[in-house]
Design a protein around this motif. Structure first.
Motif, PDB file in Angstrom:
ATOM      1  N   ASP A   1       0.822  -1.211   0.000  1.00 29.23           N
ATOM      2  CA  ASP A   1       0.000   0.000   0.000  1.00 29.23           C
ATOM      3  C   ASP A   1       0.858   1.265   0.000  1.00 29.23           C
ATOM      4  O   ASP A   1       0.349   2.352   0.260  1.00 29.23           O
TER       5      ASP A   1
ATOM      6  N   GLN B   1     -10.075  -2.444  -1.244  1.00 30.95           N
ATOM      7  CA  GLN B   1      -9.005  -1.674  -1.874  1.00 30.95           C
ATOM      8  C   GLN B   1      -9.296  -0.180  -1.939  1.00 30.95           C
ATOM      9  O   GLN B   1      -8.396   0.654  -1.772  1.00 30.95           O
TER      10      GLN B   1
ATOM     11  N   LYS C   1      -6.794   2.400  -0.196  1.00 33.22           N
ATOM     12  CA  LYS C   1      -6.076   3.356  -1.041  1.00 33.22           C
ATOM     13  C   LYS C   1      -6.297   4.784  -0.573  1.00 33.22           C
ATOM     14  O   LYS C   1      -5.345   5.575  -0.465  1.00 33.22           O
TER      15      LYS C   1
END
Length: 391
Positions: free
Chosen positions: A58, A102, A106
């Motif tokens: 990440d 995700q 993010k």
């Protein structure tokens, strides 16, 4: 923000931050909730330390509990209130790593990498127990009142526990400056005063990001152990800070007692009883630091998701020992400081009582008696500890 990619880089940054925080710690303690410690928190936010545990995939350095524990201990030795502000922040980063999709990962990891902190709004007053939540998310809107909201006042985001329309627990992430969010400075406690962990009110706040969660308090055992490790590091840091202040006062300011002079001591540090008490306390502080490092190494080896229940239990018990003993030693060090240094050390201008007040306030977040209970149950009867995050 600087990306701290190694343990040594993170420790160096924490050491520099601690050095910058230490001179103002007493003033921030005296000010309490009357003055928001914006400058101190800005130093924290710019340090790069907020992102040390973000996974490599990440965009983070992926540093583990061993680094986080040492970083927290160093900051707490200088100012445990500032060290506590990101306590929930690091738990929330772990929750995102294990449970978030995700899109949420993010968005929030990018925010943290840019130096933006996540505060918490998990606890409520007035219920029968900590999980008796009144806060609700319905139709994509959040309503409720929270307390003990450490870090929320000056954060960029706030993680809020609530019940959804189906009765399941939801963890909602809302911007601190969203319409309908109010965070008050009604924080009046004896210690950890500069955390300003007061009331947060959410009135018809739109929720863009959220995730379903079993419980904001009964987090999975391994994530709970990692969060409790930060608790332990704060306690051990307080103990070390108290010991350092005792040493400095004894060397630079303390006078020997009349009895010590009669026995031939010309300085306070020559008093044999002072030497005994200091030596004993220093040994206990070092033991607490060793237990903390042992627990941190254990969690590093296990990782965020343990292989099985026995492995998770091993990590939880290691942290329980560090937290229980560290809490006791922190309270002891904050009190023993005065027995070592004498009457003049109790002068308000030194604010040395903050060490005891901080330790006593932070140590009662959860009862250490249960930690010793579970340690004994395992040692004596092979009974694994309960699978919840408060151990």
């Amino acid at each position: 923000m600087p990306l701290l990619t190694t343990h040594d880089e993170a420790v160096t940054a924490a050491t520099e931050l601690a050095a910058a925080l230490a001179p103002g710690a007493a003033e921030r303690d005296r000010n309490g909730a009357d003055v928001i410690p914006t400058e101190a928190l800005a130093l924290l936010d710019r340090s790069g330390l907020l992102a040390v545990t973000i996974p490599v995939e990440d965009g983070g350095p992926g540093l583990g509990p061993f680094t986080l524990a040492e970083v927290t201990r160093l900051i707490a030795a200088a100012d445990p209130a500032i060290a506590q502000v990101p306590q929930a922040h690091f738990l929330l980063l772990d929750i995102l790593a294990v449970h978030a999709g995700q899109d949420l990962r993010k968005r929030l990891y990018a925010e943290v990498l840019a130096g933006r902190r996540i505060g918490n709004a998990l606890a409520e007053r007035g219920g029968k127990h900590a999980q008796d939540l009144k806060t609700r998310v319905a139709g994509g809107r959040l309503d409720g009142v929270k307390y003990y909201t450490t870090g929320a006042l000056t954060s960029a985001w706030i993680a809020v526990s609530a019940l959804g329309e189906d009765g399941r627990l939801v963890l909602a992430f809302v911007p601190r400056d969203a319409e309908g969010v109010t965070v008050d400075t009604d924080w009046d406690v004896i210690g950890q005063r500069a955390t300003i962990s007061g009331t947060a009110t959410f009135t018809d706040v739109p929720v863009e990001f959220s995730l379903d969660y079993t419980s904001a308090y009964e987090v999975p055992q391994q994530l709970g152990a990692r969060a409790q490790l930060v608790h332990a590091a704060i306690e051990v840091g307080i103990a070390g800070g108290a010991l350092a202040d005792a040493r400095a006062y004894l060397r630079d300011k303390a006078r020997p007692s009349t009895e010590a002079v009669r026995a031939g001591a010309s300085r306070a540090v020559d008093d044999p009883h002072v030497m005994y008490r200091y030596g004993r306390l220093a040994t206990r502080v070092r033991a607490a630091e060793a237990l903390l490092k042992d627990a941190a190494r254990t969690l590093d080896e296990i990782g965020r998701v343990p292989a099985d229940a026995a492995t998770a239990a091993e990590g939880s018990l290691a942290v329980a020992a560090a937290k229980a003993f560290g809490s006791e030693v922190a309270v002891e060090a904050g009190s023993e400081l005065f027995a070592l240094c004498g009457t003049s050390s109790a002068a308000a201008k030194y604010d040395l009582d903050r060490h005891w007040r901080n330790a006593r306030t932070h140590s009662v977040h959860d009862p250490v008696d249960w930690k010793y209970h579970h340690l004994a149950a395992w040692e004596l009867g092979d009974v694994q500890p309960p699978n919840h995050g408060q151990l």
